[in-house]
Scaffold this motif. Structure first.
Motif, short mmCIF file in Angstrom:
data_model
loop_
_atom_site.label_atom_id
_atom_site.label_comp_id
_atom_site.label_asym_id
_atom_site.label_seq_id
_atom_site.Cartn_x
_atom_site.Cartn_y
_atom_site.Cartn_z
N ARG A 165 39.40 41.80 47.34
CA ARG A 165 38.50 41.15 47.00
C ARG A 165 37.27 41.71 46.37
NH1 ARG A 165 40.28 35.58 48.32
NH2 ARG A 165 42.19 36.10 49.49
N GLY A 166 36.26 40.88 45.86
CA GLY A 166 34.84 41.59 45.45
C GLY A 166 35.03 42.18 43.86
N PHE A 167 35.65 41.23 43.24
CA PHE A 167 35.87 41.53 41.63
C PHE A 167 34.58 40.89 40.90
CE2 PHE A 167 39.61 43.38 43.02
CZ PHE A 167 40.04 44.37 42.17
N PRO A 168 33.73 41.43 40.53
CA PRO A 168 32.61 40.46 39.91
C PRO A 168 33.28 40.09 38.37
CG PRO A 168 32.19 42.78 39.84
CD PRO A 168 33.36 42.85 40.58
N PHE A 169 34.19 40.90 38.03
CA PHE A 169 35.04 40.28 36.56
C PHE A 169 36.39 40.43 36.64
CE2 PHE A 169 31.05 42.87 35.92
CZ PHE A 169 30.25 41.88 35.03
N ASN A 170 37.18 39.72 35.78
CA ASN A 170 38.37 39.55 35.78
C ASN A 170 38.98 39.35 34.28
OD1 ASN A 170 41.08 39.98 36.87
ND2 ASN A 170 40.98 38.28 38.18
N VAL A 171 40.26 39.48 34.22
CA VAL A 171 41.05 39.51 32.90
C VAL A 171 41.82 38.15 32.95
CG1 VAL A 171 42.43 40.38 31.08
CG2 VAL A 171 40.64 41.76 31.90
N LEU A 172 41.75 37.27 32.28
CA LEU A 172 42.67 35.93 32.30
C LEU A 172 42.89 35.52 31.06
CD1 LEU A 172 40.61 33.83 34.91
CD2 LEU A 172 42.56 35.24 35.74
#
Length: 783
Positions: free
Chosen positions: A559-566
């Motif tokens: 957890r705690g991901f301020p950004f992600n790749v989708l």
């Protein structure tokens, strides 16, 4: 029209075409030059008259080169009239050299590219924060435009939604101070602010089908991440330091970074599956219209059955129609069911439908086989020792007893035998859902150290970087790139190693159509080409929810991901919504149809190698059934020259021509009297594309009307459609003022040699000596 006149119009003079070609080349030779003249003489506190005098001195100087002040005004894009004395202008090389010879000119030089280290998709689209005359500057970064996002909610604490530097909430916002988001534990701060001006949730439809949600879930807070990602893509602030697992380092931002945003949560998850219900969706659209938003972004869709009545029985379609009636643009995703034909969703003509394509950035990892052959894949996360080899096993060779081959192939939960998998890298096949990373979770649970994820037939050659729970590298469909499988099948003790994941920029070719992006032809309204446009939707990095797992899996504890790749058309949709926000700011009086036309008719069908856009599925050339009008070019869309405008009455007459009951149609426009016109046909809706299904051998006439939104000028038509005779009447259109409308006809006739059911693609271009090129795709086929 008799045969003699038809033949005359079909003959385009060679000299005219040659002249047009030369003018296009001439326009393309212009580049942005800066003329530096030193310091101003008006001092450090210039008056408005001083500023105006300085600007006109720049016009006079450049006019001495170009021949007139009018041409100078047209060429100059910036006048530096306060402290630095100079200007920036679009000039040819010889013009710049002549300007440099003037006695009062210190220097003349090309405007250089200053690279900002970013999350890339907006740079790929030609937007630069400190650039000159890009769509961001023209559209004032979307300031005070209100973008609504109908999705999984929002993580309000994300820096993408900080109110720092944001002024008072616009008076046009009618949503009050409604902010249905619970405060974080230990915080007294109201989650909404001057940037995130509203947040609501809609869950009654979900609860009716799935039972009551716990009261803690009665909030617009995003626990999934999808809504935060899409909303920040459309209208998020500039946020430096964005990265995922150390990849994609740069600045996150939205298409309209100074816009106000509002979140409407309609999608919910109690397990790994997220569900959105039409009742909630339609209520959210209705609320957004009432709140006074300018743009609605909807990254959802549904296709339960193919019915001619779907555009009036689909919640997105209905909501979009009423949004349009209130001068609101609704942008929707085309769906992720490609590459099969007739899978496109959100197909009503008043919906702005977006396909997905790649950008020029890749997240990669190199796979090295035991025979030292190397292959590149897509990856965000590899933490294995890069030079250490691990045993390789195919998932179907590691399946538990009584597990089907098909389930083991896609590494479904509970399919892998830990005694066979432990300590090895497993080859799985993608399970068909682009948002699923469950394969990696099953491999990890069985004791694997990594995964090689082979695409299925849906994903083809679109290799996607995904946030798996263990070291994973994605590879193309084995049918198109069989090397790893061939090595495994011919080696007694196969091994593999993975390099650390890294980010590569400037990749070519790009864009490439994503295999998963849903395709036309339009199964509901065959006379309307869908999708309308394509935009970045592969490996998109944007803000994320800190409450969501990196992989969207409930079982993923990271957890705690301020950004992600989708990836998905869910990601391409908010790109267009952000660009619409810029156009709404620049042209507040334009209709939704005019804004849509500006984006469509300025799109490109070429990639960054200047070749036709290709399809990742089978590496062939893509068609308008994949990309619609083409790949969005926001900078050009700001000033399209001509637009195809459509009114509510036009749409109502389209429904009449489609066979809908007049009483039903009148109900859509109950505030105003309406009677169906018997003279309208579906092909004559003033759409920016032309689609002609089921043509016979007789010639047909298609009518369109263009509105001038540029300077007075004369446009010349060029048209082509292989296998058909086609001509435009009249062949030239002269406009004397802004807002002037001109009508024309496109006459089309199939040639006898064309096969029945054979789709053919062409285009119509209106050009005024190359300054503006207004392009419409043409699709036709014989019945």
């Amino acid at each position: 029209m008799d045969r003699s006149n038809l033949s005359i119009h079909l003959l385009v003079p060679t000299l005219l075409l040659f002249t047009l070609f030369l003018n296009v080349v001439h326009a393309n030779n212009k580049k942005c030059y800066i003329a530096y003249l030193g310091a101003h003489s008006h001092g450090s506190t210039p008056s408005s008259l001083d500023l105006e005098t300085a600007t006109y001195s720049h016009y006079d100087l450049l006019a001495s080169i170009l021949g007139s002040q009018e041409k100078a005004k047209e060429a100059i894009i910036y006048s530096y009239n306060r402290h630095i004395n100079g200007f920036a202008a679009l000039l040819e090389e010889e013009e710049a050299k002549d300007l440099a010879k003037k006695g009062n000119v210190v220097s003349v030089f090309l405007s250089k590219e200053h690279k900002l280290h970013t999350t890339r998709s907006w740079e790929f689209l030609g937007l630069h924060r400190n650039g000159m005359n890009t769509a961001w500057q023209k559209g004032k970064f979307g300031v005070n435009t209100i973008i609504a996002n109908i999705d999984t909610g929002v993580w309000p604490e994300s820096k993408s939604f900080s109110e720092k530097g944001i002024g008072p909430i616009p008076a046009k916002w009618r949503g009050g101070k409604v902010c249905q988001i619970n405060k974080l534990h230990g915080s007294n701060k109201v989650p909404c602010n001057r940037k995130l001006i509203g947040a609501r949730f809609f869950n009654k439809g979900f609860e009716a089908a799935n039972g009551k949600l716990p009261s803690s879930k009665h909030t617009a807070r995003d626990f999934i991440g999808h809504g935060t990602h899409t909303l920040s893509t459309a209208g998020g602030n500039f946020v430096p330091g964005a990265q995922v697992f150390g990849n994609g380092n740069g600045t996150s931002k939205g298409g309209s970074p100074r816009a106000r945003v509002a979140a409407y949560k309609v999608c919910w998850s109690q397990t790994d599956e997220t569900k959105c219900y039409g009742a909630d969706l339609l209520s959210a659209i209705d609320q957004a219209i009432s709140d006074g938003v300018d743009v609605i972004s909807v990254s959802v869709g549904s296709r339960n059955n193919v019915s001619p009545n779907e555009i009036l029985t689909d919640e997105v379609s209905i909501g979009a129609f009423h949004a349009l009636a209130n001068n609101i643009v609704l942008v929707a995703s085309a769906g992720n069911d490609g590459p099969k034909p007739e899978t496109v969703e959100n197909v009503a003509p008043w919906v702005f439908t977006v396909a997905a394509s790649s950008i020029d950035r890749e997240f990669t990892s190199t796979l090295t086989l035991g025979n030292n052959d190397q292959y590149k894949g897509a990856s965000l996360f590899v933490n294995l020792p890069p030079k250490k080899s691990f045993p390789l096993i195919l998932s179907t060779d590691a399946k538990l007893p009584n597990v089907t081959f098909q389930d083991a192939q896609v590494c479904k939960p509970g399919t892998l035998d830990s005694s066979k998998v432990n300590g090895k890298v497993v080859i799985c096949v993608r399970g068909g859902k682009i948002k699923s990373v469950a394969e990696g979770q099953e491999a990890l649970s069985a004791g694997a150290v990594g995964v090689v994820m082979s695409n299925d037939d849906q994903s083809g050659n679109t290799i996607l970087a995904e946030p798996h729970v263990l070291s994973t590298t994605n590879t193309p469909d084995p049918r198109y790139d069989p090397h790893i499988h061939a090595y495994y099948n011919t080696t007694k003790n196969p091994t593999i190693s993975m390099s650390t994941a890294k980010t590569l920029l400037g990749r070519k070719p790009a864009p490439v159509m994503a295999s998963f992006s849903s395709r036309g032809p339009n199964p509901i309204v065959p006379s309307i080409l869908k999708p309308d446009i394509t935009a970045p939707g592969v490996n998109i990095l944007s803000s994320y929810s800190l409450a969501a797992s990196a992989s969207n899996l409930v079982s993923d504890k990271r957890r705690g991901f301020p950004f992600n790749v989708l990836q998905g058309t869910s990601m391409s949709c908010p790109h267009i919504a952000g660009i619409v926000g810029l156009l709404k700011t620049l042209h507040p009086n334009w209709s939704p149809a005019a804004i849509k036309s500006a984006i469509m008719t300025t799109a490109s069908t070429r990639d960054n190698t200047k070749k036709p856009i290709r399809d990742a599925f089978d590496k062939t050339l893509a068609t308008p059934f994949a990309y619609g009008s083409g790949h969005v070019q926001p900078g050009i869309a700001m000033d399209p020259g001509l637009v195809y405008d459509i009114t509510i009455i036009d749409y109502l007459n389209f429904l009449c021509a489609s066979g809908y009951d007049q009483k039903l149609i009148i109900a859509l426009n109950s505030n105003n009297p309406f009677t169906c016109s018997n003279s309208h046909t579906t092909k004559d809706l003033n759409y920016p594309s032309i689609t002609l299904p089921n043509l016979g051998l007789s010639a047909i006439n298609v009518t369109r009307t263009v509105t001038n939104v540029g300077p007075p000028s004369t446009y010349i038509a060029s048209v082509k459609l292989h296998g058909f005779k086609i001509v435009v009447v009249p062949h030239t259109l002269t406009f004397k003022k802004v807002g002037e409308k001109k009508k024309f006809q496109v006459i089309v006739q199939a040639k006898k040699g064309i096969k029945r059911g054979d789709y053919r693609f062409g285009e119509l271009k209106w050009s005024n000596n190359g300054n503006y090129v207004v392009r419409s795709p043409i699709v036709a086929w014989r019945k």
